[in-house]
Design an enzyme around this catalytic site. Structure first.
Site, PDB file in Angstrom:
ATOM      1  N   ASP A   2      -1.523  -7.031  -5.796  1.00 47.07           N
ATOM      2  CA  ASP A   2      -2.835  -7.052  -5.163  1.00 47.07           C
ATOM      3  C   ASP A   2      -2.666  -7.953  -3.937  1.00 47.07           C
ATOM      4  O   ASP A   2      -2.488  -9.169  -4.072  1.00 47.07           O
ATOM      5  CB  ASP A   2      -3.869  -7.634  -6.136  1.00 47.07           C
ATOM      6  CG  ASP A   2      -5.241  -7.781  -5.487  1.00 47.07           C
ATOM      7  OD1 ASP A   2      -5.346  -7.552  -4.260  1.00 47.07           O
ATOM      8  OD2 ASP A   2      -6.192  -8.130  -6.209  1.00 47.07           O
ATOM      9  N   GLY A  38      -0.342   4.941  -0.831  1.00 47.69           N
ATOM     10  CA  GLY A  38      -1.358   5.578   0.012  1.00 47.69           C
ATOM     11  C   GLY A  38      -0.783   6.751   0.795  1.00 47.69           C
ATOM     12  O   GLY A  38       0.409   7.077   0.699  1.00 47.69           O
ATOM     13  N   GLN A  39      -1.646   7.373   1.571  1.00 48.53           N
ATOM     14  CA  GLN A  39      -1.248   8.574   2.319  1.00 48.53           C
ATOM     15  C   GLN A  39      -0.101   8.272   3.278  1.00 48.53           C
ATOM     16  O   GLN A  39       0.909   8.974   3.295  1.00 48.53           O
ATOM     17  CB  GLN A  39      -2.467   9.102   3.104  1.00 48.53           C
ATOM     18  CG  GLN A  39      -2.220  10.452   3.743  1.00 48.53           C
ATOM     19  CD  GLN A  39      -3.127  10.707   4.929  1.00 48.53           C
ATOM     20  OE1 GLN A  39      -3.890   9.841   5.363  1.00 48.53           O
ATOM     21  NE2 GLN A  39      -3.039  11.904   5.474  1.00 48.53           N
ATOM     22  N   LEU A  40      -0.236   7.219   4.054  1.00 46.41           N
ATOM     23  CA  LEU A  40       0.820   6.839   4.993  1.00 46.41           C
ATOM     24  C   LEU A  40       1.971   6.149   4.261  1.00 46.41           C
ATOM     25  O   LEU A  40       3.147   6.423   4.529  1.00 46.41           O
ATOM     26  CB  LEU A  40       0.240   5.912   6.074  1.00 46.41           C
ATOM     27  CG  LEU A  40       1.220   5.292   7.047  1.00 46.41           C
ATOM     28  CD1 LEU A  40       1.961   6.361   7.863  1.00 46.41           C
ATOM     29  CD2 LEU A  40       0.488   4.328   7.997  1.00 46.41           C
ATOM     30  N   GLY A  91       0.843  -1.211   0.000  1.00 47.59           N
ATOM     31  CA  GLY A  91       0.000   0.000   0.000  1.00 47.59           C
ATOM     32  C   GLY A  91       0.867   1.246   0.000  1.00 47.59           C
ATOM     33  O   GLY A  91       0.544   2.250   0.624  1.00 47.59           O
ATOM     34  N   ASP A 116       2.147  -1.812  -4.456  1.00 45.12           N
ATOM     35  CA  ASP A 116       0.811  -1.216  -4.477  1.00 45.12           C
ATOM     36  C   ASP A 116      -0.017  -1.926  -5.535  1.00 45.12           C
ATOM     37  O   ASP A 116       0.545  -2.493  -6.482  1.00 45.12           O
ATOM     38  CB  ASP A 116       0.899   0.285  -4.785  1.00 45.12           C
ATOM     39  CG  ASP A 116      -0.339   1.021  -4.320  1.00 45.12           C
ATOM     40  OD1 ASP A 116      -0.338   1.524  -3.180  1.00 45.12           O
ATOM     41  OD2 ASP A 116      -1.326   1.071  -5.088  1.00 45.12           O
ATOM     42  N   ILE A 117      -1.335  -1.833  -5.385  1.00 46.51           N
ATOM     43  CA  ILE A 117      -2.222  -2.446  -6.387  1.00 46.51           C
ATOM     44  C   ILE A 117      -2.124  -1.704  -7.715  1.00 46.51           C
ATOM     45  O   ILE A 117      -2.330  -2.280  -8.777  1.00 46.51           O
ATOM     46  CB  ILE A 117      -3.670  -2.497  -5.853  1.00 46.51           C
ATOM     47  CG1 ILE A 117      -4.527  -3.444  -6.696  1.00 46.51           C
ATOM     48  CG2 ILE A 117      -4.289  -1.104  -5.779  1.00 46.51           C
ATOM     49  CD1 ILE A 117      -5.792  -3.885  -6.002  1.00 46.51           C
ATOM     50  N   LYS A 121     -11.354  -3.588  11.410  1.00 43.44           N
ATOM     51  CA  LYS A 121     -10.155  -3.303  12.213  1.00 43.44           C
ATOM     52  C   LYS A 121     -10.217  -4.052  13.553  1.00 43.44           C
ATOM     53  O   LYS A 121      -9.208  -4.580  14.017  1.00 43.44           O
ATOM     54  CB  LYS A 121     -10.003  -1.799  12.438  1.00 43.44           C
ATOM     55  CG  LYS A 121      -9.533  -1.029  11.207  1.00 43.44           C
ATOM     56  CD  LYS A 121      -8.133  -1.457  10.764  1.00 43.44           C
ATOM     57  CE  LYS A 121      -7.594  -0.676   9.592  1.00 43.44           C
ATOM     58  NZ  LYS A 121      -6.359  -1.224   9.026  1.00 43.44           N
ATOM     59  N   TYR A 146     -15.540  -0.591   8.275  1.00 41.23           N
ATOM     60  CA  TYR A 146     -14.090  -0.389   8.482  1.00 41.23           C
ATOM     61  C   TYR A 146     -13.729  -0.685   9.941  1.00 41.23           C
ATOM     62  O   TYR A 146     -12.775  -1.421  10.224  1.00 41.23           O
ATOM     63  CB  TYR A 146     -13.758   1.047   8.105  1.00 41.23           C
ATOM     64  CG  TYR A 146     -12.341   1.500   8.375  1.00 41.23           C
ATOM     65  CD1 TYR A 146     -11.259   0.938   7.730  1.00 41.23           C
ATOM     66  CD2 TYR A 146     -12.101   2.552   9.265  1.00 41.23           C
ATOM     67  CE1 TYR A 146      -9.962   1.393   7.963  1.00 41.23           C
ATOM     68  CE2 TYR A 146     -10.811   3.009   9.498  1.00 41.23           C
ATOM     69  CZ  TYR A 146      -9.748   2.432   8.848  1.00 41.23           C
ATOM     70  OH  TYR A 146      -8.473   2.885   9.074  1.00 41.23           O
TER      71      TYR A 146
HETATM   72  C1  AKB Z   1     -10.540   7.252   8.501  1.00 44.17           C
HETATM   73  O1  AKB Z   1     -10.977   8.404   8.660  1.00 44.17           O
HETATM   74  O2  AKB Z   1     -11.221   6.312   8.075  1.00 44.17           O
HETATM   75  C2  AKB Z   1      -9.111   6.976   8.886  1.00 44.17           C
HETATM   76  C3  AKB Z   1      -8.993   6.427  10.269  1.00 44.17           C
HETATM   77  C4  AKB Z   1      -9.279   7.273  11.424  1.00 44.17           C
HETATM   78  O3  AKB Z   1      -8.674   5.294  10.428  1.00 44.17           O
HETATM   79  N1  AKB Z   1      -8.325   8.157   8.764  1.00 44.17           N
END
Ligand code: AKB
Length: 309
Positions: free
Chosen positions: A49, A11-13, A8, A34-35, A143, A139
């Site tokens: 992927d 991505g941003q990070l 990844g 990255d994909i 997590k 999400y």
């Molecule tokens: C999001 O907003 O989904 C992420 C997070 C807090 O994990 N930046």
């Protein structure tokens, strides 16, 4: 020197972490993946992927990878629009990486969790490491399940997997993609263009946030900590700063007095409302000596300087 794979990396990070790891460990030792077929970074790159377990294993073997930073995920806002795809991607990629650990193909894994593991039943202020979670986004559910999988692989198979619950990350080198905290980056881009910003959250939505330099420092500190000093094998609470859109706008207006924000809350407001406002991260402070260094004025200055450049 360790051989490192960043999954990844566009991505941003991933973009920023890859650069820091390459500087620290040498560009020959850090592989971006990255994909996407194209890399945002200079350096070694593999298109991957991460749902493809065999493709992942082949890259790990080819480059003799020891440490994996698995950053690929679908974030909170985008996740609500594609629940099943988000669950599939977030869980399958994590299990593929954990399996590398179980098979002894890699020594150490970093996988980020998030403040999204918390939900509407969680105490809002100084949310404790062991506070009730009950997330209500796909999400957050992925997590939380991921944290349990990390604990499981550590307990059953001795996999050295390490994790933090990132707050919203704020950096200027790459755009975020699909999160609820994205407003805190978008707002700076509009300010430096002398444009107004339509904020998708209301002015008083306080959320935990962190400047990218702090996030990367925390990640490296955790990855370098002696294994026997880590008491949390789900994911560590991690705190930087907390602010509202109104407070951030006021801080930007110190530098751009004519900057205007229009508040137009959308479906992301309910996600923000379900998350804590401030986080208690004393376990990270005790176990691996974490301490944040960016407050709101310092972060704002760095963001504006970075984007102006
Ligand atoms: C999001 O907003 O989904 C992420 C997070 C807090 O994990 N930046």
């Amino acid at each position: 020197m360790k051989k490192i794979l960043v999954i990844g990396s566009n991505g941003q990070l991933g973009t920023e972490l890859f650069q820091v790891l390459s500087t620290k460990f040498g560009s020959k030792n850090v592989i971006a993946s990255d994909i996407s077929a194209y890399s945002q970074n200079n350096g070694l790159f593999e298109q991957l992927d991460a749902c493809d377990a065999q493709g992942l294993a082949a890259i790990v073997q080819r480059h003799k990878i020891q440490h994996v930073y698995h950053l690929a995920a679908i974030l909170s806002a985008k996740g609500e629009q594609n629940p099943v795809q988000s669950w599939d991607l977030n869980m399958k990629t994590l299990l593929n990486v954990l399996e590398l650990g179980r098979k002894g193909m890699v020594e150490r894994i970093f996988w980020p969790s998030s403040i999204a593991v918390f939900g509407p039943d969680t105490p809002k202020e100084q949310t404790d490491q062991h506070a009730v979670t009950n997330p209500n986004t796909v999400y957050g559910i992925s997590k939380l399940a991921g944290e349990k999988w990390c604990q499981y692989y550590f307990d059953k198979f001795g996999v050295d997997v390490r994790s933090v619950r990132y707050p919203g990350l704020v950096g200027h080198k790459a755009m975020p993609g699909g999160g609820t905290t994205d407003y805190a980056i978008e707002i700076f881009h509009k300010a430096v263009l002398n444009q107004s910003y339509d904020c998708f959250l209301g002015p008083e939505s306080s959320m935990p946030m962190m400047y990218m330099d702090d996030a990367i420092r925390a990640t490296l500190l955790l990855m370098e900590a002696p294994s026997n000093e880590l008491k949390i094998r789900t994911s560590y609470n991690l705190s930087g700063l907390s602010f509202t859109p109104a407070a951030l706008a006021a801080e930007i207006q110190i530098h751009y007095p004519n900057f205007q924000v229009n508040y137009k809350p959308d479906f992301r407001q309910a996600i923000a409302d379900s998350w804590p406002s401030t986080i208690d991260d004393q376990m990270a402070r005790m176990d691996w000596h974490w301490q944040q260094s960016f407050d709101l004025p310092k972060m704002t200055l760095e963001m504006l300087k970075g984007l102006q450049r």
